[in-house]
Design an enzyme around this catalytic site. Structure first.
Site, PDB file in Angstrom:
ATOM      1  N   LYS A 107      23.980 126.206 -41.177  1.00 46.16           N
ATOM      2  CA  LYS A 107      24.984 125.371 -40.429  1.00 46.16           C
ATOM      3  C   LYS A 107      25.387 126.121 -39.359  1.00 46.16           C
ATOM      4  O   LYS A 107      25.521 127.183 -38.986  1.00 46.16           O
ATOM      5  CB  LYS A 107      26.121 124.990 -41.255  1.00 46.16           C
ATOM      6  CG  LYS A 107      27.158 124.119 -40.938  1.00 46.16           C
ATOM      7  CD  LYS A 107      26.621 122.850 -41.583  1.00 46.16           C
ATOM      8  CE  LYS A 107      27.753 121.788 -41.656  1.00 46.16           C
ATOM      9  NZ  LYS A 107      27.087 120.681 -42.648  1.00 46.16           N
TER      10      LYS A 107
HETATM   11  N1  GLU Z   1      25.817 117.692 -41.567  1.00 43.89           N
HETATM   12  C1  GLU Z   1      25.293 116.810 -42.638  1.00 43.89           C
HETATM   13  C2  GLU Z   1      25.669 117.461 -43.957  1.00 43.89           C
HETATM   14  O1  GLU Z   1      26.592 118.220 -43.981  1.00 43.89           O
HETATM   15  C3  GLU Z   1      23.740 116.678 -42.424  1.00 43.89           C
HETATM   16  C4  GLU Z   1      22.904 117.821 -42.334  1.00 43.89           C
HETATM   17  C5  GLU Z   1      21.313 117.586 -41.962  1.00 43.89           C
HETATM   18  O2  GLU Z   1      20.923 116.479 -41.821  1.00 43.89           O
HETATM   19  O3  GLU Z   1      20.883 118.556 -41.739  1.00 43.89           O
HETATM   20  O4  GLU Z   1      24.954 117.524 -44.970  1.00 43.89           O
END
Ligand code: GLU
Length: 417
Positions: A107
């Site tokens: 993240k």
């Molecule tokens: N931000 C989204 C999540 O928290 C998607 C993450 C992604 O597609 O890599 O799952």
């Protein structure tokens, strides 16, 4: 520390320990898979429109690459900090494992207020942040995607900055790209659609009919607005919706399509004509069948959980419920669909996009949605079966599925060197 300023990472660790204990995970593997593999803090200096230079702080955390490249979104928000990004990266690890896609968890975030920045400032912020994390990302290493207050345009800037540095076009470095750059059909609504599928599974399990459900949605962004629209199309009644600016109610049902248009025009759901205003805190306590927290962390806490009157809580947001609130909801026998399962539709279609990007292949929208539906239904069933068999809450069962899969991969790989 009171719960409201408790560490979000501690919360992720508490959830981890509960599931790891039930799996009787040995300490060697437990300690190896629990903590982030790599945490990067970067300075992001940006020339503002008025000529000044402002420094922002950015983060990229790779929690696990045991099952594949790190994968997870990038968030722009004033409350972003390392603790939060570590927690969000940890949840991505279990999420990818629960839906069985070959990714680890990562993240990123930049602490900024995107609402007060111009498009030019956001572009310069994105390009400089990408440059700072460039050695750590890549289609086989770590693949960012949209999260709160980032979107396909931000992904396009990341893809371009990365590609210009490499000297060739690398569409697989991000997912959630615009279609024109190799994005996937259906990625924009994938998170909301995945939430919708899991609510369908929960309703089936509890013998509730979708078209008899009354629904409250906290947060009307990419996830909340899509799930509201899909539930409305399935005959459910969306009676209350809030966003960061306000909250609206209509006991006869709000029309999500019109509400989306209204929010696109005015910037908020607040003041929507076919509704009455409601204090935002009251939404959580509205009598309804399904409550969907679709905003940020710490929405359902020990201070407000007791008043929740929903039968199902569907966590479209990441980490909306604190551990103390979890215990209160369990005692009330609320059926909770945990974030790592409920909102996994986003990363699932990210995986489908990545597969298409690296093969220069494109699937139809219906094909993407069918694959998404199969994966979500299968994952829900796997988690539910454990929850029923072991008599544990859905969150713990989901953690057990994800952690067990990461532990197995870790044991097979062994310890390097
Ligand atoms: N931000 C989204 C999540 O928290 C998607 C993450 C992604 O597609 O890599 O799952």
């Amino acid at each position: 520390m009171t719960e409201t300023n408790a560490s979000v990472f501690d919360m992720a660790m508490e959830q981890f320990e509960a599931a790891a204990d039930l799996l009787q995970l040995d300490d060697d593997v437990r300690n190896k898979i629990k903590y982030p593999e790599r945490c990067l803090i970067v300075s992001v200096p940006v020339r503002l429109d008025d000529g000044r230079i402002q420094r922002f702080e950015g983060y990229r955390v790779q929690h696990s690459t045991a099952r594949g490249p790190a994968k997870g979104g990038l968030r722009y928000h004033p409350r972003v900090n390392l603790d939060e990004v570590k927690a969000l990266a940890t949840w991505m690890t279990w999420k990818s494992a629960i839906v069985g896609i070959p990714f680890g968890g990562g993240k990123g975030g930049v602490c900024c207020n995107p609402k007060s920045m111009s498009s030019g400032e956001l572009e310069r912020l994105t390009r400089r942040f990408t440059t700072e994390i460039l050695p750590f990302i890549g289609p086989e290493k770590d693949i960012p995607a949209p999260d709160a207050y980032t979107n396909p345009q931000v992904m396009a800037w990341i893809m371009d900055t990365y590609s210009m540095n490499k000297g060739y076009c690398v569409p697989g470095v991000v997912t959630g790209k615009p279609l024109e750059l190799g994005g996937s059909m259906g990625r924009i609504e994938a998170t909301g659609r995945g939430v919708f599928f899991t609510i369908g599974c929960a309703a089936e399990h509890l013998k509730l009919k979708l078209d008899s459900l009354q629904v409250c949605v906290q947060g009307f962004g990419n996830a909340g607005s899509v799930v509201a629209r899909l539930l409305d199309e399935a005959g459910a009644k969306v009676i209350a919706v809030s966003d960061s600016q306000g909250c609206v109610y209509n006991g006869n049902g709000l029309p999500p399509g019109k509400l989306i248009d209204y929010k696109n025009r005015t910037g908020s759901v607040s003041g929507f004509p076919e509704s009455e205003p409601m204090p935002a805190e009251d939404l959580l306590h509205c009598p309804c069948d399904v409550l969907i927290p679709a905003a940020l962390e710490d929405a359902i806490t020990e201070d407000n959980a007791a008043g929740i009157r929903a039968r199902i809580v569907a966590e479209a947001a990441n980490g909306p419920t604190t551990p103390a609130a979890d215990r209160i909801l369990q005692a009330k026998e609320v059926f909770l669909i945990p974030d790592v399962l409920c909102n996994a539709g986003g990363v699932t279609v990210s995986y489908l996009e990545w597969v298409q990007s690296i093969q220069q292949l494109f699937w139809e929208e219906a094909d993407v949605f069918k694959r998404l539906q199969n994966i979500m239904r299968q994952s829900f069933k796997t988690v539910l079966d454990i929850s029923v068999d072991r008599k544990v809450p859905m969150r713990t069962a989901a953690g057990m599925v994800g952690i067990e899969r990461v532990a197995r991969a870790t044991r097979l790989r062994g310890l390097y060197p």
